[in-house]
Motif scaffolding. Sequence first.
Motif, PDB file in Angstrom:
ATOM      1  N   HIS A  96       0.829  -1.210   0.000  1.00  0.00           N
ATOM      2  CA  HIS A  96       0.000   0.000   0.000  1.00  0.00           C
ATOM      3  C   HIS A  96       0.863   1.259   0.000  1.00  0.00           C
ATOM      4  N   CYS A  97       1.919   1.276   0.792  1.00  0.00           N
ATOM      5  CA  CYS A  97       2.801   2.450   0.852  1.00  0.00           C
ATOM      6  C   CYS A  97       3.477   2.701  -0.496  1.00  0.00           C
ATOM      7  N   PHE A  98       3.848   1.625  -1.189  1.00  0.00           N
ATOM      8  CA  PHE A  98       4.434   1.775  -2.525  1.00  0.00           C
ATOM      9  C   PHE A  98       3.442   2.469  -3.461  1.00  0.00           C
ATOM     10  N   GLY A  99       2.196   2.032  -3.417  1.00  0.00           N
ATOM     11  CA  GLY A  99       1.167   2.666  -4.235  1.00  0.00           C
ATOM     12  C   GLY A  99       0.954   4.119  -3.858  1.00  0.00           C
ATOM     13  N   ASP A 100       0.968   4.415  -2.549  1.00  0.00           N
ATOM     14  CA  ASP A 100       0.834   5.802  -2.098  1.00  0.00           C
ATOM     15  C   ASP A 100       1.944   6.671  -2.668  1.00  0.00           C
ATOM     16  N   GLY A 101       3.161   6.123  -2.718  1.00  0.00           N
ATOM     17  CA  GLY A 101       4.291   6.890  -3.245  1.00  0.00           C
ATOM     18  C   GLY A 101       4.091   7.271  -4.701  1.00  0.00           C
ATOM     19  N   ILE A 102       3.571   6.336  -5.493  1.00  0.00           N
ATOM     20  CA  ILE A 102       3.306   6.615  -6.910  1.00  0.00           C
ATOM     21  C   ILE A 102       2.235   7.697  -7.043  1.00  0.00           C
ATOM     22  N   LEU A 103       1.210   7.613  -6.211  1.00  0.00           N
ATOM     23  CA  LEU A 103       0.133   8.599  -6.266  1.00  0.00           C
ATOM     24  C   LEU A 103       0.634   9.992  -5.881  1.00  0.00           C
ATOM     25  N   ILE A 104       1.469  10.069  -4.852  1.00  0.00           N
ATOM     26  CA  ILE A 104       2.022  11.360  -4.433  1.00  0.00           C
ATOM     27  C   ILE A 104       2.919  11.933  -5.526  1.00  0.00           C
ATOM     28  N   ALA A 105       3.730  11.075  -6.152  1.00  0.00           N
ATOM     29  CA  ALA A 105       4.595  11.529  -7.250  1.00  0.00           C
ATOM     30  C   ALA A 105       3.769  12.085  -8.397  1.00  0.00           C
ATOM     31  N   SER A 106       2.649  11.436  -8.712  1.00  0.00           N
ATOM     32  CA  SER A 106       1.780  11.915  -9.787  1.00  0.00           C
ATOM     33  C   SER A 106       1.273  13.317  -9.486  1.00  0.00           C
ATOM     34  N   ALA A 107       0.905  13.561  -8.238  1.00  0.00           N
ATOM     35  CA  ALA A 107       0.392  14.875  -7.855  1.00  0.00           C
ATOM     36  C   ALA A 107       1.490  15.932  -7.945  1.00  0.00           C
ATOM     37  N   PHE A 108       2.692  15.612  -7.482  1.00  0.00           N
ATOM     38  CA  PHE A 108       3.808  16.570  -7.549  1.00  0.00           C
ATOM     39  C   PHE A 108       4.174  16.888  -8.994  1.00  0.00           C
ATOM     40  N   MET A 109       4.072  15.885  -9.877  1.00  0.00           N
ATOM     41  CA  MET A 109       4.412  16.109 -11.274  1.00  0.00           C
ATOM     42  C   MET A 109       3.401  17.048 -11.947  1.00  0.00           C
ATOM     43  N   ALA A 110       2.164  17.032 -11.457  1.00  0.00           N
ATOM     44  CA  ALA A 110       1.145  17.920 -12.011  1.00  0.00           C
ATOM     45  C   ALA A 110       1.304  19.332 -11.488  1.00  0.00           C
ATOM     46  N   ASP A 111       1.536  19.466 -10.177  1.00  0.00           N
ATOM     47  CA  ASP A 111       1.660  20.785  -9.557  1.00  0.00           C
ATOM     48  C   ASP A 111       2.274  20.612  -8.174  1.00  0.00           C
ATOM     49  N   MET A 112       3.204  21.493  -7.804  1.00  0.00           N
ATOM     50  CA  MET A 112       3.895  21.369  -6.528  1.00  0.00           C
ATOM     51  C   MET A 112       2.923  21.482  -5.352  1.00  0.00           C
ATOM     52  N   GLY A 113       2.025  22.466  -5.441  1.00  0.00           N
ATOM     53  CA  GLY A 113       1.044  22.624  -4.364  1.00  0.00           C
ATOM     54  C   GLY A 113       0.133  21.428  -4.243  1.00  0.00           C
TER      55      GLY A 113
END
Length: 281
Positions: A144-161
């Motif tokens: 689950h934590c691995f998946g969370d990391g991918i999701l967080i990276a996706s959000a940062f790649m779209a916008d820092m905020g």
Amino acid sequence: MTLLAIWVGTLVAGIGSVWVAAWLSFGVLSRYTQHMLSLAAGALLATSFLHLLPEAFESEAGPHALFLTLLLGLVFFFLLDKAELWHHGHEHHHGHDHDHDHGHAHEHGHSDTAHQGHNHGAHGASAAELPRGQWAVLAGDSVHCFGDGILIASAFMADMGLGVIAALAVMAHEVPHHMGDLAVLRQGSDSRRAAIVKVSMAGAITAFGGAVGYVLVDALHDWLPYFLVVASSSFIYVALADLIPQLQKRLSARETAAQILWLAVGMGMVVLASTVAVHSR
């Protein structure tokens, strides 16, 4: 710069949530775990509907394709839930009728959640089965934590905020999850320190997922809106299928008001973080 932000965000969400959970679990605030569920549900729903989905729909991707992705994402996380790889299982209850060898039975509906994440009655498992159960909990947590990391990276790649908001939302919903994990590990011979170290190691996998997500999303930049929708489907599924059902029980007017208040606090946190991110640009 983006990779550094992803690394910091995933560590805060992955390991920071474990430390907060330990502070709550082994401190005087452990009785307030139920409020954390309300706060986490509010944060996840607000992040999904106020940030992730709007960001995805502002792209050139077609609404029909994005809604289809959202639907498939919900079904996908349901299937992972059935495989017990994604389920947060904040209640880790060992009942007489639910003897799972990994000690990770998930109680929903109108079960008593007064001792959320700490209600360990009759185990129905021998001492020899406990270590195996603990590692099963940690393995599922790591996935689950691995998946969370991918999701967080996706959000940062779209916008820092947006990445900051996603990291905070993940942290909010991981705290009660890790409280349950710590309770399960403490049922064995583990000391508090050993339990915290083991869950922290699982939480650190979030950073690895973030690094993989950075490479994956960077290579498939045109697919970023779909990654954001998948992240949103994860948050919505956890909030509606796991957190909120545990709050649906007959309560007094005062307790119901407290649930609504903490739900609003979770949403308010996301709105506040979004406002700060916008003004800091």
